[in-house]
Design a protein around this motif. Structure first.
Motif, PDB file in Angstrom:
ATOM      1  N   HIS A 255     -14.002   3.907  -1.712  1.00  0.00           N
ATOM      2  CA  HIS A 255     -13.934   4.209  -0.278  1.00  0.00           C
ATOM      3  C   HIS A 255     -13.944   5.728  -0.104  1.00  0.00           C
ATOM      4  CE1 HIS A 255     -13.089   0.182   1.410  1.00  0.00           C
ATOM      5  NE2 HIS A 255     -12.642  -0.041   0.183  1.00  0.00           N
TER       6      HIS A 255
ATOM      7  N   ILE B  51      -8.259  -3.079   0.834  1.00  0.00           N
ATOM      8  CA  ILE B  51      -8.761  -1.808   0.312  1.00  0.00           C
ATOM      9  C   ILE B  51      -8.036  -1.493  -0.988  1.00  0.00           C
ATOM     10  CG2 ILE B  51      -8.978   0.661   0.781  1.00  0.00           C
ATOM     11  CD1 ILE B  51      -8.885  -0.105   3.787  1.00  0.00           C
TER      12      ILE B  51
ATOM     13  N   GLY C  99       0.785  -1.216   0.000  1.00  0.00           N
ATOM     14  CA  GLY C  99       0.000   0.000   0.000  1.00  0.00           C
ATOM     15  C   GLY C  99       0.819   1.269   0.000  1.00  0.00           C
TER      16      GLY C  99
ATOM     17  N   PHE D 231      -8.438   6.041  -2.842  1.00  0.00           N
ATOM     18  CA  PHE D 231      -9.062   4.760  -2.530  1.00  0.00           C
ATOM     19  C   PHE D 231     -10.420   4.693  -3.217  1.00  0.00           C
ATOM     20  CE2 PHE D 231      -6.299   6.110   0.874  1.00  0.00           C
ATOM     21  CZ  PHE D 231      -5.496   4.997   1.084  1.00  0.00           C
TER      22      PHE D 231
ATOM     23  N   LEU E  13      -4.447  -2.460  -0.308  1.00  0.00           N
ATOM     24  CA  LEU E  13      -3.886  -2.221   1.015  1.00  0.00           C
ATOM     25  C   LEU E  13      -4.469  -3.260   1.967  1.00  0.00           C
ATOM     26  CD1 LEU E  13      -2.429  -0.673   3.217  1.00  0.00           C
ATOM     27  CD2 LEU E  13      -4.340   0.935   3.272  1.00  0.00           C
TER      28      LEU E  13
ATOM     29  N   LEU F 212     -12.297   7.528   2.855  1.00  0.00           N
ATOM     30  CA  LEU F 212     -10.855   7.649   3.044  1.00  0.00           C
ATOM     31  C   LEU F 212     -10.328   8.805   2.206  1.00  0.00           C
ATOM     32  CD1 LEU F 212      -9.868   3.883   2.951  1.00  0.00           C
ATOM     33  CD2 LEU F 212     -10.107   5.368   4.955  1.00  0.00           C
TER      34      LEU F 212
ATOM     35  N   LEU G 235      -4.737  -4.531   5.662  1.00  0.00           N
ATOM     36  CA  LEU G 235      -4.568  -4.209   7.072  1.00  0.00           C
ATOM     37  C   LEU G 235      -5.127  -5.361   7.894  1.00  0.00           C
ATOM     38  CD1 LEU G 235      -5.818  -0.518   6.880  1.00  0.00           C
ATOM     39  CD2 LEU G 235      -3.453  -1.262   7.173  1.00  0.00           C
TER      40      LEU G 235
ATOM     41  N   VAL H 187      -8.969  -6.220   8.256  1.00  0.00           N
ATOM     42  CA  VAL H 187      -9.740  -5.318   7.390  1.00  0.00           C
ATOM     43  C   VAL H 187      -9.789  -5.898   5.985  1.00  0.00           C
ATOM     44  CG1 VAL H 187      -9.866  -2.991   6.427  1.00  0.00           C
ATOM     45  CG2 VAL H 187      -9.055  -3.336   8.762  1.00  0.00           C
ATOM     46  N   THR H 188     -10.957  -5.812   5.378  1.00  0.00           N
ATOM     47  CA  THR H 188     -11.082  -6.228   3.984  1.00  0.00           C
ATOM     48  C   THR H 188     -10.088  -5.440   3.136  1.00  0.00           C
ATOM     49  OG1 THR H 188     -13.436  -6.538   4.391  1.00  0.00           O
ATOM     50  CG2 THR H 188     -12.717  -6.516   2.092  1.00  0.00           C
TER      51      THR H 188
END
Lengths: 523, 310
Positions: free
Chosen positions: A460, A417, A372, A457, A409, A463, A411, A414-415
Motif C-alpha cells: 500500500h 490492510i 492494527g 503498509f 488492519l 499509505l 476497517l 475496507v479490505t
C-alpha cells in the motif's frame, strides 16, 4: 589455641547425639524493625543458613522445622504454639525432645522487632522456659539481645561449664549474639552477621574442636564467641560479645550438628593451617575454617559448587570445589595462587550486576487497540541489573527491547490492510527481591518506560509510515531460579499503562511476558 | 542553568508525552482518496513495431492512445495535488473530519493549500460518503476550491465518486498549467464492478489538456477489453469526429466515428484494426479516413476481420 580445650573433653564425655531425640526448630529472620530502625541486609539470609544447617546436619526433620521470614509477632507465637503441640505429641510417644529457636533481626528496648510488631524478650524467654521440650535452646542474633539473659545477671564469657553426667540434659539455654548494651553487627564481606556467620561456620564443622565429627552446643558457642569477638574487634562499633544463659538440668552437652552423616564435605588436611573462607556460587561467604596445623578439619556442606580462598602472605590461594557425595580434600597444594587483586570475594559487598537476555511478547487488553494500532508483538530484550545497590534486596535495572510483528488492519468496509510494525522500548525499574528458597527468588517492583512503534503498509504505497511514542509506567513481577554459578532462569510479567491520544484520548493497558536467562557478572 | 520550575515542567511534559501519527482513522481517510493508479485509462498498446499495413495505419486508434495518455496526465496532475496530504499527518482531527494544512505550496510561492475531508457514517458506523475539498489561496485572499470531490463507499479503489476540478480557480490563483482547461472539469468514476468506468466531462473546455471539448468516457473490463469514447480535433475541412472504440486486451478493435462537418454532413463511419494497429476494414461514406484517399464512399478490407465486440 582455641579457648575451650577443657570443655571439649567434657563434651566428649557428655555429648548426646543429635539423632537420639525428636528435634524441632523455629527459625526467624526479619530485616525490618519498624520505626527508628534501618533494614538489615542479611537477617533473612542468616535465617536461611541456620535453617539449612539444622535440617541437614542438626537432626531436625523438614516438617519439624519452621522458617519464618518477615513474620509478625503473632505468627511467631503461633508457630511456637504449633511446635509445642508437636513436642507434646512426641513426648506422649516417649520421645526425648529438643527445641531450637533462632532469631535474626532487630531488637530494641527489650523487644524483638518483627516488622511493626514486637515480641518482648521476656515473653520469648518465658515461652522457651515453659515449652514442653526437654531441652530448649534460644539463639538470638540481634542488637542488645543479651537482655534476654539479664535475669541471671550473666556476663559475657567464652565457654560453658559443662558437667559430665550419664543422664540426658534438660532445661534451657539462651545464647545471644551481643550483650544487653551492644550492637550486633553485620558484615558485607561475610554477607551476614558476624555472630551467625561464625555460628554457622562452627556448626558446619569448624567448631568441632574434639574432632569427633559432632559439634556440640558448647563447642559451637565457644567457637562463635571467640570468632565473633575477634572478628569485630576492629570494627567501628567495637568488639561484640555474645552471652549465654545456661540452665540445663541433668547434665551433659547437646550435639547440635553431626558431620559424619553429611554426604558431602570439604576436608582440610592436618598439614595445612590458616583461615579458609568458603564462598558459594554468588561469591558470598558460606563458612570459614580457622585451622591450626596438626588436625584435620571437616566442613559439611550441601552439594554444590564452592570457591575456597585463603590468604597466604601477599597472594591468595583459590580453588573451586564441587561438593557432591564424597568428601573433597582442600590441600593448599591444590589451590591456585593468585594476586590479592583477584580476590573472588572482592566487591561482594557492593552492587551485584547482572545482564538478563529475554524473549517474550506483548499483548494489549483492548481488542480494538489490538486491531492494527498495537497488535500482539514479539520482543527480544536485555536488562542490566544492579542488586543490593540501593538497599538490601532492592534492585534497579535499565532495559531495552526490540520487536515487532505483522498484522491486518481491519476497517469497516475496507479490505484488510496488511501491516508490519517495529517496536523499540526501554525503561528503568526498581524492585525488591524476596528469596523464596536458596535458589528461587521472587521480585516485585515498578517501572517507567518508553515505547516507540513504527508501522508500514507493504503493498500500500499510498499509505505513509506511521509512528507513536509515549511513556508507559507499570508494575512488574519476576521469578528467577538460579541453576548455575552465574546463571538464572527468569520469567517476568509486566503490567503497563499507555496513554493513546491520536484518534482519541484513550487509556490502554497491556501485559508483557518474557522468559530469559540472567548472567551474573563478577560474583 | 534551568530553574527547578523549568525542570519540573520538562518532566511533566515528558510524562504527558504521547505523540505520533499512529492512527487507524487516518488510514481510513487516506483509503477514501482516489489514487492515480486507480483512476487511469488503460488503452492497450498492441504489438510493438510498426509493420507495413496492407490498407493503412489505424490513425484513429493511435489517437485513442494519445488521447488516453493526455487524460491520464491531466488526472495525474489533479490527483497529485490531493496526494500531497499522504506525506504528512492531518493538522486537526475531529470525530468525522480531518484537515491537512494550511501549508505553503512549494511549487507556487505565496500560495497556501488546505485539504478537508469529512465523512458520513451509516447506522452500523460504516463510512458511506466522503466529501473532500482541496482549496488554495494567496493570503490575504479567500480560500478558493481547486478540487471538490464526493465518494461513496469505504475505500476509493472500489467505490463510486465524482470530482469537480475548478480550473477557473487554479487559473485565478496562477497555479494552473498552460494546458489546463479554463472551465470546471468534472470527473466521474465507478470502480465498484466490471467494467470500471471513468468519465471526464470537458464539454465546456475546448483544448483543455490539449483535447477538444467532449464528454470523454472509458470502460475497462477485468479481462482487458474495453471501450473508449473520445473526440478528434477538426480536420482541414472543419469536420470533427466523435469516436466510440471497442478494443480487446490484445489491442485489436473496432470503432464508430460520428462525423460532424460544417456543411451539414452528419453520419457514421466504421473501422476495424488488428493488434498492430493496421486497418483491416473501413466503411467510410465520407472518406475521412486517410486510407480512403478522398474516394467516397470508401469501403476497404473485410468486415469479417473485425473482432466480436459489442
Amino acid at each position: 589455641m582455641k579457648p575451650c580445650s577443657a570443655l571439649c573433653v567434657a563434651a566428649l564425655l557428655a555429648a548426646l547425639p543429635a539423632s537420639a531425640e525428636r528435634r524441632f526448630a523455629l527459625v526467624i529472620g526479619d530485616p525490618k524493625g519498624g520505626a527508628g530502625t534501618r533494614p538489615l541486609r542479611y537477617a533473612e539470609r542468616d535465617a536461611r543458613r541456620i535453617h539449612g544447617i539444622l535440617t541437614r546436619l542438626g537432626g531436625v526433620r523438614e516438617d519439624d522445622a519452621r522458617l519464618l521470614t518477615s513474620a509478625s509477632a503473632e505468627e511467631v507465637r503461633a508457630a511456637m504454639a504449633d511446635l509445642d503441640l508437636k513436642t507434646q505429641a512426641a513426648k506422649a510417644q516417649g520421645e526425648e525432645t529438643l527445641l531450637i529457636v533462632y532469631y535474626s533481626g532487630h531488637a530494641k528496648d527489650g523487644d524483638l522487632r518483627l516488622g511493626d510488631s514486637r515480641l518482648p524478650l521476656a515473653d520469648l524467654r518465658e515461652a522457651l522456659r515453659n515449652s514442653s521440650a526437654d531441652v530448649r535452646i534460644g539463639l538470638l542474633d540481634s542488637c542488645q539481645s543479651g537482655a534476654i539473659t539479664r535475669s541471671k545477671g550473666v556476663r559475657p564469657v567464652p565457654a560453658f561449664d559443662v558437667q559430665a553426667s550419664s543422664t540426658r540434659p534438660h532445661g534451657l539455654v539462651l545464647i545471644a549474639s551481643s550483650s544487653a548494651d551492644e550492637e550486633s553487627q553485620e558484615s558485607d564481606e561475610l554477607s551476614g552477621s558476624f555472630f551467625t556467620h561464625y555460628l554457622a561456620s562452627g556448626l558446619l564443622g569448624d567448631a568441632d574442636a574434639s574432632g569427633d565429627g559432632k559439634v556440640t552446643l558448647a563447642e559451637a558457642y565457644a567457637y562463635a564467641y571467640s570468632r565473633t569477638v575477634g572478628g569485630t574487634a576492629e570494627t567501628r562499633a567495637g568488639a561484640q560479645h555474645p552471652v549465654y544463659l545456661y540452665d540445663l538440668g541433668g547434665a551433659g552437652d547437646v550435639v547440635l550438628t553431626e558431620l559424619s552423616p553429611a554426604r558431602g564435605a570439604l576436608v582440610f588436611p592436618a598439614g595445612d593451617e590458616g583461615v579458609y573462607v568458603v564462598l558459594d556460587g554468588s561469591r558470598r561467604a558460606v563458612a570459614e575454617v580457622a585451622k591450626s596445623r596438626g588436625g584435620e578439619r571437616r566442613l559439611a556442606l550441601a552439594p554444590g559448587r564452592y570457591l575456597v580462598k585463603k590468604r597466604d602472605g601477599d597472594v591468595l590461594l583459590v580453588g573451586e570445589m564441587h561438593v557432591e557425595e564424597a568428601a573433597i580434600e582442600v590441600a593448599d597444594a591444590r589451590l591456585t595462587r593468585r594476586p590479592l587483586s583477584d580476590d573472588p570475594q572482592k566487591g561482594a559487598s557492593g552492587p551485584r550486576w547482572s545482564m538478563l537476555g529475554s524473549l517474550g511478547g506483548q499483548l494489549f487488553f483492548d481488542q480494538a487497540a489490538r486491531n492494527g494500532l498495537f497488535p500482539p508483538a514479539a520482543l527480544a530484550g536485555a536488562e542490566l541489573t544492579a542488586r543490593d545497590d540501593l538497599g538490601h534486596e532492592l534492585a534497579w535495572g535499565i532495559d531495552f527491547a526490540v520487536g515487532g510483528g505483522s498484522a491486518n488492519l481491519k476497517l469497516p468496509g475496507v479490505t484488510p490492510i496488511g501491516l508490519r510494525f517495529v517496536e523499540l522500548g526501554g525503561g528503568a525499574s526498581l524492585w525488591r527481591d524476596v528469596g523464596l528458597t536458596d535458589s528461587l527468588t521472587a521480585s516485585f517492583g515498578a517501572r517507567v518506560a518508553f515505547l516507540s512503534i513504527w508501522r508500514t503498509f507493504p503493498g500500500h504505497p499510498e499509505l505513509p509510515r506511521q509512528n507513536f511514542f509515549t511513556l508507559t509506567p507499570g508494575i512488574e513481577t519476576m521469578f528467577s531460579w538460579r541453576f548455575g554459578e552465574r546463571l538464572s532462569a527468569v520469567v517476568r510479567g509486566r503490567l503497563n499503562y499507555l496513554f493513546y491520544n491520536v484518534d482519541q484520548n484513550q487509556s490502554l493497558g497491556f501485559v508483557e511476558l518474557a522468559a530469559g536467562v540472567d548472567y551474573a557478572f563478577g560474583r | 542553568m534551568r530553574s527547578a520550575a523549568e525542570r519540573r515542567l520538562a518532566v511533566a511534559i515528558a510524562l504527558a508525552c504521547a505523540c505520533g501519527n499512529l492512527s487507524n482513522e487516518d488510514v481510513a481517510y487516506l483509503e477514501a482518496i482516489p489514487q492515480r493508479g486507480a483512476l487511469r485509462l488503460s488503452v492497450p498498446a498492441g504489438a510493438s513495431g510498426q509493420p507495413a499495413c496492407a490498407i493503412g495505419p489505424a490513425d484513429v486508434w493511435t489517437s485513442a492512445r494519445t488521447t488516453g495518455d493526455a487524460i491520464n496526465a491531466g488526472l495525474d496532475g489533479i490527483l497529485a495535488m490531493v496526494e500531497t496530504i499522504r506525506g504528512f499527518p492531518p493538522s486537526t482531527r475531529a470525530p468525522d473530519q480531518r484537515t491537512w494544512g494550511p501549508w505553503p505550496d512549494q511549487s507556487h510561492p505565496g500560495v497556501q493549500a488546505r485539504v478537508v475531508i469529512a465523512r458520513e457514517l451509516d447506522a452500523q458506523g460504516v463510512p458511506w460518503r466522503w466529501i473532500y475539498t482541496f482549496a488554495a489561496r494567496r493570503p490575504p485572499g479567500d480560500w478558493l476550491p481547486i478540487l471538490e470531490g464526493e465518494f461513496f463507499g469505504a475505500q476509493a479503489r472500489d467505490g463510486v465518486g465524482r470530482l469537480v476540478i475548478h480550473f477557473e480557480n487554479s487559473r485565478a490563483l496562477g497555479i494552473a498549467n498552460p494546458k489546463d482547461p479554463t472551465f470546471p472539469g468534472r470527473l466521474y468514476y465507478d470502480l465498484t464492478g466490471d467494467p470500471r468506468t471513468i468519465s471526464l466531462d470537458l464539454t465546456d473546455n475546448p483544448l483543455g489538456f490539449g483535447l477538444v471539448g467532449f464528454d470523454y468516457f472509458w470502460a475497462g473490463y477485468n479481462d482487458g477489453h474495453g471501450r473508449f469514447d473520445y473526440a478528434l480535433p477538426p480536420d482541414a475541412n472543419g469536420c470533427r469526429a466523435e469516436v466510440t472504440t471497442w478494443f480487446t486486451a490484445a489491442g485489436n478493435g473496432k470503432g464508430a466515428l460520428h462525423i460532424h462537418c460544417p456543411l451539414v454532413v452528419d453520419g457514421y463511419s466504421n473501422i476495424c484494426w488488428d493488434q498492430s494497429s493496421c486497418l483491416t476494414y473501413v466503411d467510410d461514406p465520407f472518406a475521412v479516413i486517410a486510407a480512403c484517399n478522398g474516394v467516397k464512399p470508401c469501403k476497404l478490407g473485410n468486415a469479417a476481420s473485425c473482432p466480436a465486440l459489442p
